[in-house]
Design a protein around this motif. Structure first.
Motif, PDB file in Angstrom:
ATOM      1  N   VAL A   4      58.179  21.562 -28.221  1.00  0.00           N
ATOM      2  CA  VAL A   4      58.535  21.309 -29.184  1.00  0.00           C
ATOM      3  C   VAL A   4      59.164  22.552 -29.889  1.00  0.00           C
ATOM      4  N   ARG A   5      58.876  23.989 -29.958  1.00  0.00           N
ATOM      5  CA  ARG A   5      59.439  24.669 -30.406  1.00  0.00           C
ATOM      6  C   ARG A   5      60.417  25.117 -29.743  1.00  0.00           C
ATOM      7  N   HIS A   6      61.004  24.578 -28.416  1.00  0.00           N
ATOM      8  CA  HIS A   6      62.283  25.080 -27.937  1.00  0.00           C
ATOM      9  C   HIS A   6      63.455  23.709 -28.802  1.00  0.00           C
ATOM     10  N   LYS A   7      63.096  22.737 -28.644  1.00  0.00           N
ATOM     11  CA  LYS A   7      63.575  21.728 -29.486  1.00  0.00           C
ATOM     12  C   LYS A   7      64.386  22.089 -30.977  1.00  0.00           C
ATOM     13  N   ALA A   8      63.118  22.809 -31.587  1.00  0.00           N
ATOM     14  CA  ALA A   8      63.470  23.531 -32.544  1.00  0.00           C
ATOM     15  C   ALA A   8      63.880  25.099 -32.644  1.00  0.00           C
ATOM     16  N   ASN A   9      63.895  25.092 -31.281  1.00  0.00           N
ATOM     17  CA  ASN A   9      65.409  26.718 -31.493  1.00  0.00           C
ATOM     18  C   ASN A   9      64.458  28.412 -31.847  1.00  0.00           C
ATOM     19  N   LEU A  10      63.084  27.736 -31.628  1.00  0.00           N
ATOM     20  CA  LEU A  10      62.531  28.718 -32.100  1.00  0.00           C
ATOM     21  C   LEU A  10      61.657  29.963 -31.100  1.00  0.00           C
ATOM     22  N   SER A  11      62.033  31.629 -31.417  1.00  0.00           N
ATOM     23  CA  SER A  11      61.427  31.849 -30.363  1.00  0.00           C
ATOM     24  C   SER A  11      60.309  31.612 -30.033  1.00  0.00           C
ATOM     25  N   ASP A  12      59.035  32.469 -28.899  1.00  0.00           N
ATOM     26  CA  ASP A  12      57.180  32.531 -28.688  1.00  0.00           C
ATOM     27  C   ASP A  12      56.793  33.391 -30.277  1.00  0.00           C
ATOM     28  N   ASP A  13      57.973  34.170 -30.920  1.00  0.00           N
ATOM     29  CA  ASP A  13      57.338  34.284 -31.612  1.00  0.00           C
ATOM     30  C   ASP A  13      57.236  34.748 -33.579  1.00  0.00           C
ATOM     31  N   ALA A  14      58.401  33.734 -33.003  1.00  0.00           N
ATOM     32  CA  ALA A  14      58.845  33.183 -34.705  1.00  0.00           C
ATOM     33  C   ALA A  14      57.891  32.132 -35.381  1.00  0.00           C
ATOM     34  N   GLY A  15      57.321  32.450 -35.806  1.00  0.00           N
ATOM     35  CA  GLY A  15      56.101  31.334 -36.904  1.00  0.00           C
ATOM     36  C   GLY A  15      55.266  30.919 -36.240  1.00  0.00           C
ATOM     37  N   VAL A  16      54.493  30.046 -37.115  1.00  0.00           N
ATOM     38  CA  VAL A  16      53.815  29.415 -36.288  1.00  0.00           C
ATOM     39  C   VAL A  16      54.324  28.030 -36.725  1.00  0.00           C
ATOM     40  N   LEU A  17      54.110  27.013 -35.497  1.00  0.00           N
ATOM     41  CA  LEU A  17      55.059  25.340 -35.667  1.00  0.00           C
ATOM     42  C   LEU A  17      53.392  24.631 -36.527  1.00  0.00           C
ATOM     43  N   VAL A  18      53.421  23.915 -37.541  1.00  0.00           N
ATOM     44  CA  VAL A  18      52.689  23.452 -38.212  1.00  0.00           C
ATOM     45  C   VAL A  18      53.130  21.951 -36.984  1.00  0.00           C
ATOM     46  N   GLU A  19      51.735  21.850 -36.439  1.00  0.00           N
ATOM     47  CA  GLU A  19      51.670  20.207 -35.100  1.00  0.00           C
ATOM     48  C   GLU A  19      51.608  18.654 -36.136  1.00  0.00           C
ATOM     49  N   SER A  20      50.621  18.985 -37.396  1.00  0.00           N
ATOM     50  CA  SER A  20      50.521  17.555 -37.400  1.00  0.00           C
ATOM     51  C   SER A  20      50.474  18.208 -39.325  1.00  0.00           C
ATOM     52  N   VAL A  21      50.092  17.137 -40.146  1.00  0.00           N
ATOM     53  CA  VAL A  21      50.231  17.486 -41.805  1.00  0.00           C
ATOM     54  C   VAL A  21      49.001  16.409 -41.981  1.00  0.00           C
ATOM     55  N   ALA A  22      47.905  16.450 -42.271  1.00  0.00           N
ATOM     56  CA  ALA A  22      46.979  15.200 -42.636  1.00  0.00           C
ATOM     57  C   ALA A  22      47.108  15.423 -43.723  1.00  0.00           C
ATOM     58  N   ALA A  23      46.739  13.610 -44.532  1.00  0.00           N
ATOM     59  CA  ALA A  23      47.461  13.054 -45.808  1.00  0.00           C
ATOM     60  C   ALA A  23      46.593  13.622 -46.978  1.00  0.00           C
ATOM     61  N   GLY A  24      46.874  13.941 -48.072  1.00  0.00           N
ATOM     62  CA  GLY A  24      46.733  14.424 -49.628  1.00  0.00           C
ATOM     63  C   GLY A  24      46.394  15.794 -49.054  1.00  0.00           C
ATOM     64  N   SER A  25      45.986  16.777 -47.933  1.00  0.00           N
ATOM     65  CA  SER A  25      45.865  17.560 -48.236  1.00  0.00           C
ATOM     66  C   SER A  25      46.948  18.851 -48.795  1.00  0.00           C
ATOM     67  N   ALA A  26      46.135  19.962 -48.861  1.00  0.00           N
ATOM     68  CA  ALA A  26      47.339  21.129 -49.505  1.00  0.00           C
ATOM     69  C   ALA A  26      48.759  21.108 -48.753  1.00  0.00           C
TER      70      ALA A  26
END
Length: 86
Positions: A4-26
């Motif tokens: 996923v990081r490769h598809k998003a064109n992100l280097s290994d040290d560029a941020g934290v990838l959001v893998e999923s988001v729970a419904a109703g969460s912050a």
């Protein structure tokens, strides 16, 4: 996540990838989506999950600014810390 990081064109040290988001969460309330990469929290660069958690815990304000990369776009979102328990 490396694929996923490769598809998003992100280097290994560029941020934290959001893998999923729970419904109703912050995260959902702030507008985060699976596949986003959190680059900054409260003006601090984020390179790991630990850095993300630390920045959120250390933030003094109830509303914490985020810088997020979504595809080729850089977005500015606001996370409401009062909603973090959801």
């Amino acid at each position: 996540p490396e694929e996923v990081r490769h598809k998003a064109n992100l280097s290994d040290d560029a941020g934290v990838l959001v893998e999923s988001v729970a419904a109703g969460s912050a995260a959902e309330e702030a507008g985060l989506l699976a596949g986003d990469s959190i680059l900054e929290v409260n003006r601090s660069q984020i390179a790991s999950r630990l850095a993300l958690e630390t920045a959120l815990l250390q933030a003094k304000a109830d509303r914490v600014p985020l810088v997020v990369k979504r595809g080729s776009q850089v977005l500015y979102l606001v996370l409401d810390r009062q909603d973090l328990g959801r």
